[in-house]
Design a protein around this motif. Structure first.
Motif, PDB file in Angstrom:
ATOM      1  N   LEU A  58       0.870  -1.202  -0.003  1.00 50.01           N
ATOM      2  CA  LEU A  58       0.012  -0.048   0.031  1.00 50.01           C
ATOM      3  C   LEU A  58       0.754   1.340  -0.133  1.00 50.01           C
ATOM      4  N   ASP A  59       2.076   1.026   0.025  1.00 54.94           N
ATOM      5  CA  ASP A  59       3.200   2.358   0.153  1.00 54.94           C
ATOM      6  C   ASP A  59       2.736   3.237   1.254  1.00 54.94           C
ATOM      7  N   LEU A 128      -9.485  -0.135  13.083  1.00 60.82           N
ATOM      8  CA  LEU A 128      -9.572  -0.586  11.740  1.00 60.82           C
ATOM      9  C   LEU A 128     -10.095   0.831  11.060  1.00 60.82           C
ATOM     10  N   ALA A 129     -10.927   1.779  11.885  1.00 63.12           N
ATOM     11  CA  ALA A 129     -11.309   2.836  10.999  1.00 63.12           C
ATOM     12  C   ALA A 129     -10.126   3.936  11.311  1.00 63.12           C
ATOM     13  N   ASP A 130      -9.340   4.120  12.029  1.00 67.95           N
ATOM     14  CA  ASP A 130      -8.095   4.941  12.306  1.00 67.95           C
ATOM     15  C   ASP A 130      -7.292   4.611  11.231  1.00 67.95           C
ATOM     16  N   PHE A 131      -7.073   3.542  10.913  1.00 73.24           N
ATOM     17  CA  PHE A 131      -5.956   3.044   9.798  1.00 73.24           C
ATOM     18  C   PHE A 131      -6.779   3.427   8.471  1.00 73.24           C
ATOM     19  N   TYR A 132      -7.809   2.821   8.150  1.00 71.06           N
ATOM     20  CA  TYR A 132      -8.614   3.089   6.874  1.00 71.06           C
ATOM     21  C   TYR A 132      -8.619   4.514   6.711  1.00 71.06           C
ATOM     22  N   ASP A 133      -9.062   5.242   7.813  1.00 71.71           N
ATOM     23  CA  ASP A 133      -9.259   6.844   7.211  1.00 71.71           C
ATOM     24  C   ASP A 133      -8.060   7.494   7.118  1.00 71.71           C
ATOM     25  N   GLN A 139      -4.887   4.342  -1.920  1.00 69.55           N
ATOM     26  CA  GLN A 139      -4.432   3.429  -1.102  1.00 69.55           C
ATOM     27  C   GLN A 139      -5.989   2.622  -0.767  1.00 69.55           C
ATOM     28  N   GLN A 140      -6.892   3.428  -0.391  1.00 70.06           N
ATOM     29  CA  GLN A 140      -8.348   2.765  -0.064  1.00 70.06           C
ATOM     30  C   GLN A 140      -8.806   2.021  -1.068  1.00 70.06           C
ATOM     31  N   GLN A 141      -8.670   2.408  -2.446  1.00 72.69           N
ATOM     32  CA  GLN A 141      -8.914   1.685  -3.470  1.00 72.69           C
ATOM     33  C   GLN A 141      -8.313   0.341  -3.738  1.00 72.69           C
ATOM     34  N   LYS A 142      -6.835   0.401  -3.380  1.00 73.16           N
ATOM     35  CA  LYS A 142      -6.074  -0.860  -3.403  1.00 73.16           C
ATOM     36  C   LYS A 142      -6.767  -1.759  -2.450  1.00 73.16           C
ATOM     37  N   VAL A 143      -6.954  -1.291  -1.045  1.00 73.08           N
ATOM     38  CA  VAL A 143      -7.517  -2.119   0.122  1.00 73.08           C
ATOM     39  C   VAL A 143      -8.844  -2.766  -0.508  1.00 73.08           C
ATOM     40  N   GLU A 148     -11.665  -7.429  -2.350  1.00 72.72           N
ATOM     41  CA  GLU A 148     -12.622  -8.095  -3.613  1.00 72.72           C
ATOM     42  C   GLU A 148     -11.952  -9.248  -4.323  1.00 72.72           C
ATOM     43  N   ARG A 149     -10.831  -9.236  -4.632  1.00 78.58           N
ATOM     44  CA  ARG A 149     -10.209 -10.178  -5.220  1.00 78.58           C
ATOM     45  C   ARG A 149      -9.737 -11.442  -4.247  1.00 78.58           C
ATOM     46  N   ARG A 150      -9.682 -11.375  -2.998  1.00 77.28           N
ATOM     47  CA  ARG A 150      -9.249 -12.385  -2.140  1.00 77.28           C
ATOM     48  C   ARG A 150     -10.289 -12.715  -0.957  1.00 77.28           C
ATOM     49  N   ARG A 151     -11.396 -11.898  -1.276  1.00 76.22           N
ATOM     50  CA  ARG A 151     -12.381 -12.171  -0.397  1.00 76.22           C
ATOM     51  C   ARG A 151     -12.015 -12.164   1.159  1.00 76.22           C
ATOM     52  N   GLY A 152     -11.132 -11.231   1.293  1.00 80.12           N
ATOM     53  CA  GLY A 152     -10.501 -11.036   2.911  1.00 80.12           C
ATOM     54  C   GLY A 152      -9.334 -10.691   2.784  1.00 80.12           C
ATOM     55  N   TRP A 153      -8.665 -10.427   3.957  1.00 78.15           N
ATOM     56  CA  TRP A 153      -7.030 -10.207   4.320  1.00 78.15           C
ATOM     57  C   TRP A 153      -6.428 -11.392   4.292  1.00 78.15           C
TER      58      TRP A 153
END
Length: 156
Positions: A58-59, A128-133, A139-143, A148-153
């Motif tokens: 995610l750089d 999670l919200a602090d990290f995502y925000d 970067q959010q689009q990459k997440v 979507e591709r892996r159906r989870g982390w």
């Protein structure tokens, strides 16, 4: 259908359910720190590697990486709280140790796990919200793409 056939099928289904449960609870992940027998140092090392891997994809900057580390720590603490101090395999075995399934103990165990999950969830959600925000739009689009591709982390 004849009564003895019904009883046989129900007995077979029950035995399959019990064996499946025991097999699932007996399976442990041993991925260099994620397993049930990992030391706190091994678990921290594994989380550090995961943070580095995600940070690279995610750089992330230093602040974002710190927030991801907090999230990893909160998730680990939540996992330990839900797991409890006992061996999950032994807990399941204790439910079927007697002549009959210990329903009261199973219900108490389920309640204990639910309470641990409920009490720790606000901290995990906040982390999670602090990290995502803290992520920028790209970067959010990459997440979203990873999920979507892996159906989870956890898949890859």
């Amino acid at each position: 259908m004849k009564p003895w056939i019904k009883r046989s099928l129900l007995g077979l289904a029950g035995a399959t359910l019990v064996l499946g449960s025991l097999t699932a609870c007996g399976h442990r992940m041993h991925h260099g720190g994620w397993g049930a027998d990992a030391t706190p140092e091994q678990a921290a090392q594994w989380r550090g590697k995961m943070v580095d891997r995600i940070a690279g994809k995610l750089d992330l900057n230093a602040e974002q990486k710190a927030k991801l580390t907090v999230l990893g720590d909160k998730l680990h603490a939540q996992r330990l709280a839900v797991r409890g101090g006992a061996d999950p395999h032994a807990e399941v075995q204790s439910l079927i140790a007697g002549r009959q399934f210990d329903r009261a103990k199973a219900q108490a165990l389920a309640q204990q796990k639910t309470d641990a999950l409920r009490s720790g969830s606000p901290e995990v959600i906040a982390a999670l919200a602090d990290f995502y925000d803290s992520l920028d739009a790209a970067q959010q689009q990459k997440v979203r793409g990873f999920i979507e591709r892996r159906r989870g982390w956890g898949r890859g």
